[in-house]
Scaffold this motif. Structure first.
Motif, PDB file in Angstrom:
ATOM      1  N   SER A  34       2.659   9.307  -2.933  1.00 26.74           N
ATOM      2  CA  SER A  34       2.019   9.890  -1.736  1.00 26.74           C
ATOM      3  C   SER A  34       2.747  11.172  -1.353  1.00 26.74           C
ATOM      4  O   SER A  34       3.928  11.349  -1.641  1.00 26.74           O
ATOM      5  CB  SER A  34       2.078   8.908  -0.564  1.00 26.74           C
ATOM      6  OG  SER A  34       1.098   7.901  -0.743  1.00 26.74           O
ATOM      7  N   ASN A  35       1.980  12.059  -0.709  1.00 24.54           N
ATOM      8  CA  ASN A  35       2.582  13.292  -0.210  1.00 24.54           C
ATOM      9  C   ASN A  35       2.129  13.533   1.220  1.00 24.54           C
ATOM     10  O   ASN A  35       1.098  12.973   1.639  1.00 24.54           O
ATOM     11  CB  ASN A  35       2.175  14.474  -1.111  1.00 24.54           C
ATOM     12  CG  ASN A  35       2.994  14.473  -2.404  1.00 24.54           C
ATOM     13  OD1 ASN A  35       4.234  14.558  -2.356  1.00 24.54           O
ATOM     14  ND2 ASN A  35       2.325  14.321  -3.537  1.00 24.54           N
TER      15      ASN A  35
ATOM     16  N   HIS B 118       2.543   3.998  -3.823  1.00 23.77           N
ATOM     17  CA  HIS B 118       2.478   4.864  -2.615  1.00 23.77           C
ATOM     18  C   HIS B 118       3.822   5.551  -2.402  1.00 23.77           C
ATOM     19  O   HIS B 118       3.883   6.785  -2.216  1.00 23.77           O
ATOM     20  CB  HIS B 118       2.111   4.007  -1.404  1.00 23.77           C
ATOM     21  CG  HIS B 118       2.715   4.499  -0.119  1.00 23.77           C
ATOM     22  ND1 HIS B 118       2.338   5.694   0.472  1.00 23.77           N
ATOM     23  CD2 HIS B 118       3.701   3.975   0.658  1.00 23.77           C
ATOM     24  CE1 HIS B 118       3.063   5.873   1.574  1.00 23.77           C
ATOM     25  NE2 HIS B 118       3.894   4.851   1.693  1.00 23.77           N
TER      26      HIS B 118
ATOM     27  N   TYR C 258       0.523  15.723   2.410  1.00 26.48           N
ATOM     28  CA  TYR C 258      -0.843  16.269   2.473  1.00 26.48           C
ATOM     29  C   TYR C 258      -1.866  15.328   1.833  1.00 26.48           C
ATOM     30  O   TYR C 258      -3.063  15.562   1.905  1.00 26.48           O
ATOM     31  CB  TYR C 258      -0.896  17.636   1.778  1.00 26.48           C
ATOM     32  CG  TYR C 258      -0.358  17.605   0.366  1.00 26.48           C
ATOM     33  CD1 TYR C 258       0.985  17.911   0.130  1.00 26.48           C
ATOM     34  CD2 TYR C 258      -1.157  17.232  -0.711  1.00 26.48           C
ATOM     35  CE1 TYR C 258       1.510  17.862  -1.156  1.00 26.48           C
ATOM     36  CE2 TYR C 258      -0.655  17.180  -1.989  1.00 26.48           C
ATOM     37  CZ  TYR C 258       0.687  17.497  -2.213  1.00 26.48           C
ATOM     38  OH  TYR C 258       1.208  17.443  -3.479  1.00 26.48           O
ATOM     39  N   ALA C 259      -1.398  14.288   1.140  1.00 26.04           N
ATOM     40  CA  ALA C 259      -2.368  13.394   0.472  1.00 26.04           C
ATOM     41  C   ALA C 259      -1.744  12.024   0.246  1.00 26.04           C
ATOM     42  O   ALA C 259      -0.715  11.903  -0.432  1.00 26.04           O
ATOM     43  CB  ALA C 259      -2.802  13.985  -0.864  1.00 26.04           C
ATOM     44  N   GLN C 260      -2.359  11.003   0.817  1.00 22.79           N
ATOM     45  CA  GLN C 260      -1.898   9.607   0.648  1.00 22.79           C
ATOM     46  C   GLN C 260      -2.322   9.130  -0.735  1.00 22.79           C
ATOM     47  O   GLN C 260      -3.448   9.402  -1.171  1.00 22.79           O
ATOM     48  CB  GLN C 260      -2.584   8.747   1.723  1.00 22.79           C
ATOM     49  CG  GLN C 260      -2.313   7.263   1.619  1.00 22.79           C
ATOM     50  CD  GLN C 260      -1.023   6.867   2.353  1.00 22.79           C
ATOM     51  OE1 GLN C 260      -0.322   7.729   2.863  1.00 22.79           O
ATOM     52  NE2 GLN C 260      -0.718   5.571   2.371  1.00 22.79           N
ATOM     53  N   TYR C 261      -1.436   8.481  -1.455  1.00 23.98           N
ATOM     54  CA  TYR C 261      -1.830   7.944  -2.771  1.00 23.98           C
ATOM     55  C   TYR C 261      -2.763   6.757  -2.560  1.00 23.98           C
ATOM     56  O   TYR C 261      -2.465   5.846  -1.797  1.00 23.98           O
ATOM     57  CB  TYR C 261      -0.572   7.504  -3.539  1.00 23.98           C
ATOM     58  CG  TYR C 261      -0.901   6.831  -4.860  1.00 23.98           C
ATOM     59  CD1 TYR C 261      -1.008   5.436  -4.946  1.00 23.98           C
ATOM     60  CD2 TYR C 261      -1.153   7.577  -6.003  1.00 23.98           C
ATOM     61  CE1 TYR C 261      -1.330   4.817  -6.142  1.00 23.98           C
ATOM     62  CE2 TYR C 261      -1.459   6.959  -7.204  1.00 23.98           C
ATOM     63  CZ  TYR C 261      -1.560   5.574  -7.276  1.00 23.98           C
ATOM     64  OH  TYR C 261      -1.877   4.964  -8.465  1.00 23.98           O
ATOM     65  N   GLU C 262      -3.878   6.793  -3.248  1.00 25.76           N
ATOM     66  CA  GLU C 262      -4.819   5.665  -3.178  1.00 25.76           C
ATOM     67  C   GLU C 262      -4.741   4.895  -4.497  1.00 25.76           C
ATOM     68  O   GLU C 262      -4.985   5.469  -5.566  1.00 25.76           O
ATOM     69  CB  GLU C 262      -6.262   6.193  -2.983  1.00 25.76           C
ATOM     70  CG  GLU C 262      -6.481   6.924  -1.649  1.00 25.76           C
ATOM     71  CD  GLU C 262      -6.256   6.022  -0.434  1.00 25.76           C
ATOM     72  OE1 GLU C 262      -5.812   6.552   0.604  1.00 25.76           O
ATOM     73  OE2 GLU C 262      -6.457   4.780  -0.575  1.00 25.76           O
TER      74      GLU C 262
END
Ligand code: SDX
Length: 427
Positions: free
Chosen positions: A203-204, A199, A206-210
């Motif tokens: 992660s960014n 993460h 605009y978008a959470q790392y899953e």
């Protein structure tokens, strides 16, 4: 079996005690050799020299055995948990539920860096080698945590161990984010060790790392397989630096520097560069093997060979399976994996490698896995350091508790005989 050996030096027979290990390894104790004979031993690279006794890790290079506190590494495959193995290596036993929960909470509570440390990341050039940043920032931690650096008290040491084991992830992720000009991601207290690191890496706003469960398991096992390896170059460095009384952060920062070298942890980057060079058509796999055998070339088959394993490296076997399984699961067909298999098949049937007992080592397949996860090649050795941190901490503590003697090898002097200073006007 006698517990002494006798040697004759200048006509004088002396007895030297023999130390016998758990697995019946025998070592000749030469600690009084110089006093008794005036002689020292000579073993460049320490291939035949035991620097210490240790309870942490056992390797049998002939049988391809690797055990952490007696547990074969193969037994960590089913439910890989790097935090549990970190505790095992550092404290000697598998954690009870209470110990595991307490240590996990310490890792969560100590993932962040002092905000002032962010200024240091901005001070590095964008293309700075992440291993240089990692060693500098681990040392910098001792400026912010001067109180907890010794092994004296268990509580204090447990917190210091948790701090280092946790913050190395944050330092690594911040170094990566800074190198790509991306905002830092703070640790997510609701995520376990590995997915929290990914993460922070990916992660960014605009978008959470899953984190996919299969990726999480593969990464946990990869870190476990890097967690310790007895007296390798970087761990011996940590013990050597620690023997002067240097604090744990300074000692582990020195370990990072030793690991960086391409003959050691840096080999995982060199393997990917080698596979990539072959893939891009620079050289065929057969050409590369030919060069690696040619003494006039400075080429080595990176990821092959080992000072101790003269049979297969059990970690390489396990990592090959992880690579195959993960790439299949992710539906990725990485041409570099095919080239790696081709190189392995060629080398394992080539007398040059067979005679020298050169087999794939831990670095041969690890990069394929990291690439599949999306880790940039420049970060591969940093990932190795994250994995190795619990081993370094365990050895630093063992050395600090076991011995108060500073490590200071002798040498055989081969320089000029006594001579006089010559004034500049007469040179
Ligand atoms: C790690 O110590 C550890 O435990 C390390 C490690 C850990 O977990 O901490 O396992 C991690 O560092 C793994 C190793 C990663 N390094 C590489 O993959 C780099 C490539 N391998 C080598 O350079 C080499 O095999 C070493 C450094 C790993 C081991 O070197 P040694 O034991 O000093 O062996 P050597 O250099 O004396 O080589 C013996 C012979 C030589 O040929 P001859 O002079 O006998 O004709 O084998 C040859 C070498 O030229 N050789 C190789 C080779 N490795 C050794 N030839 C071609 N390709 C290779 N990779």
């Amino acid at each position: 079996m006698n517990n002494v050996v006798r040697i004759t030096v200048d006509g004088k027979v002396i007895e030297l005690p023999v130390i016998v290990g758990t697995e019946a390894e025998h070592g000749i104790d030469i600690s009084r050799l110089r006093d008794q004979t005036g002689y020292i031993t000579y073993d460049p690279g320490y291939g035949n020299t035991g620097s210490c006794s240790s309870d942490i890790t056992y390797i049998d290079g002939e049988k391809g055995i690797l055990r952490y506190r007696g547990i074969p590494i193969e037994q960590f495959e089913q439910s890989p948990n790097f935090v549990e193995v970190s505790w095992l290596l550092i404290f000697g036993t598998l954690p009870t539920a209470a110990e595991y929960d307490r240590f996990s909470q310490l890792l969560t509570n100590n993932a962040m860096l002092d905000e002032a440390m962010k200024l240091h990341f901005e001070g590095f050039p964008k293309q700075a080698p992440p291993m240089a940043i990692l060693s500098a920032m681990i040392n910098t931690l001792s400026c912010f945590h001067p109180e907890l650096q010794g092994p004296e008290s268990d509580d204090g040491f447990e917190l210091a161990a948790a701090r280092l084991t946790s913050k190395i992830r944050t330092i690594a992720a911040f170094a990566y984010r800074s190198s790509i000009g991306a905002p830092y991601n703070y640790s997510d207290p609701n995520q376990p060790y590995v997915s929290n690191f990914l993460h922070m890496m990916f992660s960014n706003p605009y978008a959470q790392y899953e984190c996919d469960e299969e990726v999480r398991k593969a990464f946990n096992l990869l870190l476990i397989l890097h967690a310790d390896h007895e007296q390798n170059c970087s761990t011996s460095t940590v013990r050597m630096v620690g023997s002067s009384g240097a604090n744990m952060y300074a000692s582990c920062a020195a370990g990072v520097c030793a690991l960086w070298g391409p003959l050691h942890g840096g080999a995982n980057v060199a393997v990917l560069d080698m596979l990539d060079q072959i893939h891009k058509g620079g050289l065929s796999a057969a050409d590369y093997v030919k060069l690696a055998k040619d003494k006039n070339s400075d080429v080595r088959l990176m990821g092959f060979g080992h000072r101790v394993y003269k049979n297969f490296d059990p970690r390489a076997n396990m990592l090959q399976k992880v690579a195959e399984k993960l790439l299949t699961y992710l539906g990725k067909d990485d041409p570099l994996l095919k080239i790696a298999r081709e190189l392995e098949e060629m080398a394992l049937s080539d007398p040059y490698f067979v005679e020298r007992k050169l087999y794939p080592n831990v670095d041969f397949y690890s990069g394929i896995i990291l690439r599949a996860i999306g880790i940039p090649t420049s970060m591969f050795t940093v990932i190795f350091a994250i994995g190795r941190m619990p081993g370094w901490i365990a050895h630093w503590r063992e050395q600090s508790l076991m011995s108060s003697k500073i490590s200071r090898p002798r040498q055989i002097y081969t320089g000029p005989p006594v001579t006089d200073y010559v004034a500049k006007s007469e040179r």
